[in-house]
Design a protein around this motif. Structure first.
Motif, PDB file in Angstrom:
ATOM      1  N   UNK A  28       0.927  -1.302   0.125  1.00  0.00           N
ATOM      2  CA  UNK A  28       0.027   0.125   0.076  1.00  0.00           C
ATOM      3  C   UNK A  28       0.904   1.279  -0.055  1.00  0.00           C
ATOM      4  N   UNK A  29       0.517   2.111  -0.847  1.00  0.00           N
ATOM      5  CA  UNK A  29       1.123   3.600  -0.895  1.00  0.00           C
ATOM      6  C   UNK A  29       0.339   4.435  -0.864  1.00  0.00           C
ATOM      7  N   UNK A  30       0.444   5.950  -0.288  1.00  0.00           N
ATOM      8  CA  UNK A  30      -0.521   6.902  -0.512  1.00  0.00           C
ATOM      9  C   UNK A  30       0.187   7.940  -1.358  1.00  0.00           C
ATOM     10  N   UNK A  31      -0.616   8.532  -2.232  1.00  0.00           N
ATOM     11  CA  UNK A  31      -0.337   9.519  -3.134  1.00  0.00           C
ATOM     12  C   UNK A  31      -1.013  10.709  -2.682  1.00  0.00           C
ATOM     13  N   UNK A  32      -0.467  11.847  -2.403  1.00  0.00           N
ATOM     14  CA  UNK A  32      -1.173  12.970  -1.720  1.00  0.00           C
ATOM     15  C   UNK A  32      -1.975  13.641  -2.989  1.00  0.00           C
ATOM     16  N   UNK A  47       5.248   3.410 -17.139  1.00  0.00           N
ATOM     17  CA  UNK A  47       4.849   4.335 -17.827  1.00  0.00           C
ATOM     18  C   UNK A  47       3.345   4.881 -17.550  1.00  0.00           C
ATOM     19  N   UNK A  48       2.613   4.165 -16.899  1.00  0.00           N
ATOM     20  CA  UNK A  48       1.425   4.566 -16.443  1.00  0.00           C
ATOM     21  C   UNK A  48       1.253   4.974 -14.993  1.00  0.00           C
ATOM     22  N   UNK A  49       1.160   6.457 -14.592  1.00  0.00           N
ATOM     23  CA  UNK A  49       1.199   6.839 -13.280  1.00  0.00           C
ATOM     24  C   UNK A  49      -0.062   6.501 -12.568  1.00  0.00           C
ATOM     25  N   UNK A  50      -0.126   6.625 -11.209  1.00  0.00           N
ATOM     26  CA  UNK A  50      -1.011   6.299 -10.399  1.00  0.00           C
ATOM     27  C   UNK A  50      -1.802   7.395  -9.732  1.00  0.00           C
ATOM     28  N   UNK A  51      -2.888   7.458  -9.554  1.00  0.00           N
ATOM     29  CA  UNK A  51      -3.767   8.893  -9.011  1.00  0.00           C
ATOM     30  C   UNK A  51      -3.482   8.946  -7.706  1.00  0.00           C
ATOM     31  N   UNK A  52      -3.996  10.221  -7.126  1.00  0.00           N
ATOM     32  CA  UNK A  52      -3.788  10.395  -5.906  1.00  0.00           C
ATOM     33  C   UNK A  52      -4.634   9.367  -5.022  1.00  0.00           C
ATOM     34  N   UNK A  53      -4.341   9.179  -3.640  1.00  0.00           N
ATOM     35  CA  UNK A  53      -5.155   8.104  -3.017  1.00  0.00           C
ATOM     36  C   UNK A  53      -4.396   7.194  -2.567  1.00  0.00           C
ATOM     37  N   UNK A  54      -5.137   6.005  -1.890  1.00  0.00           N
ATOM     38  CA  UNK A  54      -4.488   4.876  -1.464  1.00  0.00           C
ATOM     39  C   UNK A  54      -4.242   3.953  -2.670  1.00  0.00           C
ATOM     40  N   UNK A  55      -3.131   3.443  -2.760  1.00  0.00           N
ATOM     41  CA  UNK A  55      -2.857   2.637  -3.951  1.00  0.00           C
ATOM     42  C   UNK A  55      -2.228   1.402  -3.470  1.00  0.00           C
ATOM     43  N   UNK A  56      -2.435   0.168  -4.350  1.00  0.00           N
ATOM     44  CA  UNK A  56      -2.018  -1.171  -4.175  1.00  0.00           C
ATOM     45  C   UNK A  56      -0.686  -1.079  -5.343  1.00  0.00           C
ATOM     46  N   UNK A  57       0.361  -1.333  -4.937  1.00  0.00           N
ATOM     47  CA  UNK A  57       1.487  -1.581  -5.674  1.00  0.00           C
ATOM     48  C   UNK A  57       2.372  -2.833  -5.630  1.00  0.00           C
ATOM     49  N   UNK A  58       3.135  -2.905  -6.522  1.00  0.00           N
ATOM     50  CA  UNK A  58       3.815  -4.207  -6.527  1.00  0.00           C
ATOM     51  C   UNK A  58       5.080  -3.891  -5.346  1.00  0.00           C
ATOM     52  N   UNK A  59       5.097  -5.057  -4.315  1.00  0.00           N
ATOM     53  CA  UNK A  59       6.153  -5.011  -3.177  1.00  0.00           C
ATOM     54  C   UNK A  59       7.462  -4.772  -4.018  1.00  0.00           C
ATOM     55  N   UNK A  60       8.213  -3.822  -3.143  1.00  0.00           N
ATOM     56  CA  UNK A  60       9.597  -3.517  -3.361  1.00  0.00           C
ATOM     57  C   UNK A  60       9.706  -2.487  -4.334  1.00  0.00           C
TER      58      UNK A  60
END
Length: 211
Positions: A28-32, A47-60
């Motif tokens: 889990x990562x948080x984008x402001x 190449x595809x950015x993630x939007x603001x909020x709580x995001x699930x990303x690949x570990x590491x």
């Protein structure tokens, strides 16, 4: 007693290992708000950015937050006018990062992109435009000059950033000229005032003579 101590040490080590594993592998990562996230994994940028909020990303993986709100950057402009007068000013650019291109900007230009792109582009643009006008024309045609600088500056930033940065507006502070030009302007104003006074005095004398 020693056995109990060993057990506590082992438990502590295990707890520490578990904590580190969870911290490293936590997905889990948080984008402001007002940002897009550029995801990197072992140096490779998605190449595809993630939007603001709580995001699930690949570990590491890591997430670099890129501000996509309207920002401003001030750059110094130094050039010579068409009549070879030294001209100085400060040019302010309001801009924002194209949200869908945030990851591309991070991958190809990196953070600190304002210093990498803006100052040089402003200097080149200012020199190119002011060379077409005399110092006096720069003052009288300020709006036209600003418009030409804005168009050329947008073109340069679009090319340098690969279309990842959008210029919203460009503002120019008062032009500053060398001492020689300032003195010439002052002398011209004095001469104009003297001529105007002489003309009024002559008109007054004629009126008094007629009376």
């Amino acid at each position: 007693m020693e056995t109990e101590i060993k057990k506590w040490v082992i438990r502590g080590v295990v707890a520490l290992v578990v904590f580190i594993a969870i911290w490293v592998l936590w997905p889990l990562r948080v984008v402001p708000a007002g940002h897009m996230g550029g995801i990197t994994l072992f140096g490779k940028v998605d190449p595809v950015p993630v939007k603001a909020g709580l995001q699930i990303v690949t570990p590491l993986s890591r997430v670099q937050n890129v501000d996509i709100q309207i920002l401003k950057h001030d750059s110094k402009g130094e050039a010579a006018s068409k009549d070879l007068q030294s001209v100085h000013t400060t040019i302010t650019a309001n801009f924002n990062i194209v949200p869908a291109e945030a990851a591309k900007l991070y991958a190809e230009v990196g953070m600190g992109y304002e210093d990498k792109l803006f100052d040089g582009a402003v200097q080149e643009t200012f020199k190119a435009i002011t060379a077409n006008y005399t110092a006096e024309e720069l003052i009288k045609k300020r709006e036209q000059v600003t418009g030409e600088i804005t168009v050329l500056f947008k073109q340069k930033i679009t090319a340098l950033s690969g279309g990842t940065i959008r210029i919203d507006a460009v503002f120019i502070k008062n032009f500053q000229f060398g001492q020689a030009f300032n003195k010439a302007i002052e002398e011209k104003q004095v001469a104009e005032q003297t001529a105007l006074k002489a003309s009024r005095d002559l008109e007054r004398i004629k009126i008094e003579a007629d009376q």
